[in-house]
Design a protein around this motif. Structure first.
Motif, PDB file in Angstrom:
ATOM      1  N   CYS A 111     -43.787  -5.448   4.314  1.00  0.00           N
ATOM      2  CA  CYS A 111     -43.530  -4.436   3.458  1.00  0.00           C
ATOM      3  C   CYS A 111     -44.384  -3.362   3.552  1.00  0.00           C
ATOM      4  CB  CYS A 111     -43.584  -4.979   1.889  1.00  0.00           C
ATOM      5  SG  CYS A 111     -42.117  -6.452   2.146  1.00  0.00           S
ATOM      6  N   SER A 112     -43.860  -1.845   3.811  1.00  0.00           N
ATOM      7  CA  SER A 112     -44.838  -0.759   3.829  1.00  0.00           C
ATOM      8  C   SER A 112     -44.598   0.254   3.111  1.00  0.00           C
ATOM      9  CB  SER A 112     -44.658  -0.403   5.543  1.00  0.00           C
ATOM     10  OG  SER A 112     -45.070  -1.770   6.337  1.00  0.00           O
ATOM     11  N   ASN A 113     -45.727   0.889   2.778  1.00  0.00           N
ATOM     12  CA  ASN A 113     -45.512   2.243   2.453  1.00  0.00           C
ATOM     13  C   ASN A 113     -45.879   3.498   3.384  1.00  0.00           C
ATOM     14  OD1 ASN A 113     -45.355   4.711   0.916  1.00  0.00           O
ATOM     15  ND2 ASN A 113     -47.083   4.159  -0.464  1.00  0.00           N
ATOM     16  N   PHE A 114     -44.891   4.379   3.647  1.00  0.00           N
ATOM     17  CA  PHE A 114     -45.113   5.040   4.757  1.00  0.00           C
ATOM     18  C   PHE A 114     -45.543   6.593   4.297  1.00  0.00           C
ATOM     19  CE2 PHE A 114     -42.017   2.175   6.298  1.00  0.00           C
ATOM     20  CZ  PHE A 114     -42.617   1.764   7.362  1.00  0.00           C
ATOM     21  N   GLU A 115     -45.881   6.571   2.960  1.00  0.00           N
ATOM     22  CA  GLU A 115     -46.145   8.079   2.354  1.00  0.00           C
ATOM     23  C   GLU A 115     -45.172   8.954   3.012  1.00  0.00           C
ATOM     24  OE1 GLU A 115     -50.266   8.449   2.204  1.00  0.00           O
ATOM     25  OE2 GLU A 115     -50.651   6.791   1.254  1.00  0.00           O
ATOM     26  N   ASP A 116     -45.410  10.165   3.007  1.00  0.00           N
ATOM     27  CA  ASP A 116     -44.727  11.051   3.533  1.00  0.00           C
ATOM     28  C   ASP A 116     -44.358  11.318   5.178  1.00  0.00           C
ATOM     29  OD1 ASP A 116     -46.715  12.259   4.311  1.00  0.00           O
ATOM     30  OD2 ASP A 116     -46.754  14.004   2.951  1.00  0.00           O
ATOM     31  N   TYR A 117     -44.778  10.177   5.730  1.00  0.00           N
ATOM     32  CA  TYR A 117     -44.965  10.257   7.271  1.00  0.00           C
ATOM     33  C   TYR A 117     -43.464  10.210   7.925  1.00  0.00           C
ATOM     34  CZ  TYR A 117     -46.677   9.215  12.040  1.00  0.00           C
ATOM     35  OH  TYR A 117     -46.675   9.428  13.295  1.00  0.00           O
ATOM     36  N   GLN A 118     -42.715   9.500   7.504  1.00  0.00           N
ATOM     37  CA  GLN A 118     -41.400   9.416   7.842  1.00  0.00           C
ATOM     38  C   GLN A 118     -40.604  10.519   7.258  1.00  0.00           C
ATOM     39  OE1 GLN A 118     -40.063   5.445   6.671  1.00  0.00           O
ATOM     40  NE2 GLN A 118     -40.329   4.442   9.064  1.00  0.00           N
ATOM     41  N   ALA A 119     -40.798  10.992   5.856  1.00  0.00           N
ATOM     42  CA  ALA A 119     -40.098  11.816   5.141  1.00  0.00           C
ATOM     43  C   ALA A 119     -40.420  13.217   5.995  1.00  0.00           C
ATOM     44  CB  ALA A 119     -40.626  11.929   3.813  1.00  0.00           C
ATOM     45  N   ARG A 120     -41.485  13.559   6.679  1.00  0.00           N
ATOM     46  CA  ARG A 120     -41.779  14.712   7.048  1.00  0.00           C
ATOM     47  C   ARG A 120     -40.934  14.944   8.636  1.00  0.00           C
ATOM     48  NH1 ARG A 120     -45.838  18.150   5.745  1.00  0.00           N
ATOM     49  NH2 ARG A 120     -46.935  17.029   4.031  1.00  0.00           N
ATOM     50  N   ARG A 121     -41.086  13.598   9.313  1.00  0.00           N
ATOM     51  CA  ARG A 121     -40.043  13.556  10.588  1.00  0.00           C
ATOM     52  C   ARG A 121     -38.686  13.523  10.312  1.00  0.00           C
ATOM     53  NH1 ARG A 121     -41.871  10.284  15.138  1.00  0.00           N
ATOM     54  NH2 ARG A 121     -44.174  10.395  15.133  1.00  0.00           N
ATOM     55  N   ALA A 122     -38.144  13.180   9.382  1.00  0.00           N
ATOM     56  CA  ALA A 122     -36.661  12.949   9.003  1.00  0.00           C
ATOM     57  C   ALA A 122     -36.337  13.996   8.154  1.00  0.00           C
ATOM     58  CB  ALA A 122     -36.404  11.584   8.437  1.00  0.00           C
ATOM     59  N   ASN A 123     -37.468  14.811   7.384  1.00  0.00           N
ATOM     60  CA  ASN A 123     -36.991  15.970   6.620  1.00  0.00           C
ATOM     61  C   ASN A 123     -36.198  15.502   5.458  1.00  0.00           C
ATOM     62  OD1 ASN A 123     -37.513  18.658   5.734  1.00  0.00           O
ATOM     63  ND2 ASN A 123     -35.553  19.508   6.876  1.00  0.00           N
ATOM     64  N   ILE A 124     -36.830  14.427   4.961  1.00  0.00           N
ATOM     65  CA  ILE A 124     -36.254  13.903   3.499  1.00  0.00           C
ATOM     66  C   ILE A 124     -37.042  14.379   2.389  1.00  0.00           C
ATOM     67  CG2 ILE A 124     -35.552  12.229   2.270  1.00  0.00           C
ATOM     68  CD1 ILE A 124     -35.630  10.235   5.069  1.00  0.00           C
ATOM     69  N   ARG A 125     -36.404  15.443   1.618  1.00  0.00           N
ATOM     70  CA  ARG A 125     -37.064  15.778   0.431  1.00  0.00           C
ATOM     71  C   ARG A 125     -36.292  15.707  -0.904  1.00  0.00           C
ATOM     72  NH1 ARG A 125     -37.280  21.825   2.908  1.00  0.00           N
ATOM     73  NH2 ARG A 125     -35.214  21.220   3.437  1.00  0.00           N
ATOM     74  N   PHE A 126     -36.955  16.139  -2.144  1.00  0.00           N
ATOM     75  CA  PHE A 126     -36.432  16.018  -3.347  1.00  0.00           C
ATOM     76  C   PHE A 126     -36.653  17.329  -4.117  1.00  0.00           C
ATOM     77  CE2 PHE A 126     -39.865  14.755  -6.278  1.00  0.00           C
ATOM     78  CZ  PHE A 126     -40.835  14.784  -5.393  1.00  0.00           C
TER      79      PHE A 126
END
Length: 427
Positions: free
Chosen positions: A353-368
RNA sequence: GGAGAGGUGGCUGAGUGGUCGAAAGCGGCGGUCUCGAAAACCGUUAUGGCGCAAGUCAUCCAGGGUUCGAAUCCCUGCCUCUCCGCCA
């Protein structure tokens, strides 16, 4: 990936974080060097483009006024040629920085213990007690063969070593396990169910961080540039790639069942007997998209959701926090769940069970957006197995085995097993 | 697989190679009005990079090309839709 601005301002901290993960910090320096050149060249070409834009507008005005603009056009021809040259350099430098950026791992959270190997992973809690038997418990490969739950030889015949063919009530048990898990997460834990594709494209693999570094750990179809997913984390996280989510709807919880494909090259030999390590297995995965402030609280509940599976099955397990040297490249903090298997006498990892913080979100460009109209920010992504099947299958049959070779079906699974309470040896 | 059409902002949808980062509508946000709301009206409303800032650059699916100048013209790729074929 990391925030380029953060790397520029905190190069030493980044290098140290990478070293704590026992990974190579060369990409950090490569990034810094290419990035500096890129900024220099970009500034120059931007100035030339600004000139071109203003003069082009003047040319337009002159032409409409019926004036001769040939001198300006000649001048701009030279400027445009220079822009073309610089654009090529800028593009190459941009690709260099991006390549380097994608190779820099995520940094460990400050709460993660520094360490070198799995021996340095602290156990933070244990649930249940290691079961005692009044007979010698046998490993699952014997149980599964005796009860006709798995045909190891024919699985190998069809596909090679590391491929499993479940048979009869074994197949049913496998199906019961993932059906029950999905129902638990969707009805008790607030997850929405997805059944994603098992083949994904290159961008999806980059988004969650399997690429570019681990291309040869995966099964791939080069003719179509597609990859067999190593975990449902990949398609389920990429569900929102390039999206801007409404902050008021966070956290979003998704769960999905999938087959998982892993080459495990070089892993043959020890610890691969029976169902311990296979090339194709089944897993229920949980994924969360959260606001940055809540991601660590969400990691705790995510882990609790995975633990609920093991508790429901009555399996003894422990939770360890991975030390820096044992973490994946993409994770900022990871808890592993290890279930006790009395037949093989091992703690088996069934969930990460992992928290990636914004590391994947930056790569995949997932924002809110926090509010409608507010600036987009990166979400935090988390995922955890809920849980992986083969080792759970192992733990069930080894923990519930009886002296006569039969296996008691855990109560929660019985509705999914046609009411069967005990798996009996075949005649 | 064959034939055709098309990919423009949160959505729908205009856009003669030159004030187009982009009309209009919807939606969102703010306001006027109202006890309050609805309606109406007014205003506002893409994203990213560089820069302390002023500012500037880029982006109309992606990548090339033509041009002083490309959302607009040409080529390639990807994707979507319609029809046909095949098929669990």
């Amino acid at each position: 990936m990391l925030d380029p601005k953060y790397i520029r301002a905190n190069a030493d901290a980044v290098r140290q974080g990478v070293k704590n993960k026992k990974m190579d910090a060369a990409a950090v320096d490569e990034f810094l060097e290419a990035d500096e050149l890129w900024r220099k060249q970009t500034t120059e070409v931007d100035q030339l483009k600004a000139l071109r834009n203003t003069v082009s507008e003047e040319i337009s005005k002159m032409k409409r006024a019926g004036q001769d603009a040939s001198a300006e056009i000649t001048r701009m021809r030279e400027v445009s040629d220079r822009i073309k040259e610089l654009d090529v350099e800028v593009k190459e430098l941009d690709e260099r920085t991006q390549r380097a950026l994608l190779l820099i791992p995520n940094l460990p959270s400050a709460t993660v213990p520094v360490g070198d190997s799995p021996e340095d992973n602290p156990v933070i809690r244990e649930w249940g007690t290691q079961k005692t038997f009044d007979f010698e418990p046998v490993p699952h490969w014997d149980i599964a063969t005796n009860l006709g739950l798995v045909d190891f030889e024919r699985g190998t015949r069809m596909s090679g070593s590391g491929f499993i063919c479940y048979t009869g009530m074994g197949a049913r048990l496998e199906r019961a396990l993932y059906s029950w898990m999905l129902d638990l997460h969707t009805t008790q834990h607030g997850y929405k169910e997805l059944f994603p594709p098992l083949l994904v494209n290159r961008n999806s693999m980059i988004g969650t961080g399997q690429l570019p570094k681990f291309e040869f750990d995966m099964y791939r179809l080069p003719d179509d540039d597609l990859f067999l997913i190593p975990t449902a984390e990949v398609p389920v996280t990429n569900f929102y790639r390039e999206d801007i989510l409404d902050g008021r709807e966070l956290p979003i919880r998704l769960t999905g069942y999938s087959s998982c494909f892993r080459r495990e090259a070089g892993a043959a030999g020890k610890d691969t007997r029976g169902l311990l390590r296979v090339h194709e297995f089944h897993k229920v995965e949980m994924v969360k998209f959260t606001q940055p402030e809540t991601s660590y609280a969400e990691l705790e509940t995510l882990t609790a959701n995975a633990e609920a599976v093991l508790q429901g099955l009555g399996l003894t397990y422990r939770v360890v926090v991975l030390c820096t040297g044992d973490m994946s490249a993409t994770s900022a903090k990871t808890y592993d769940l290890e279930v006790w298997a009395p037949g093989v006498q091992q703690w088996l990892e069934v969930s990460s069970c992992s928290n990636f913080e914004d590391y994947q979100a930056r790569r995949a460009n997932i924002r809110f957006r926090r509010e409608p109209g507010a600036k987009p920010e990166f979400v935090h992504t988390l995922n955890g197995s809920g849980v992986a099947l083969p080792r759970t299958f192992i733990a069930v049959v080894e923990n519930y085995q009886q002296a006569d070779g039969s296996v008691v079906v855990p109560e929660v699974l019985r509705p999914y097993m046609g009411g069967v309470e005990v798996l009996e040896p075949q005649k």
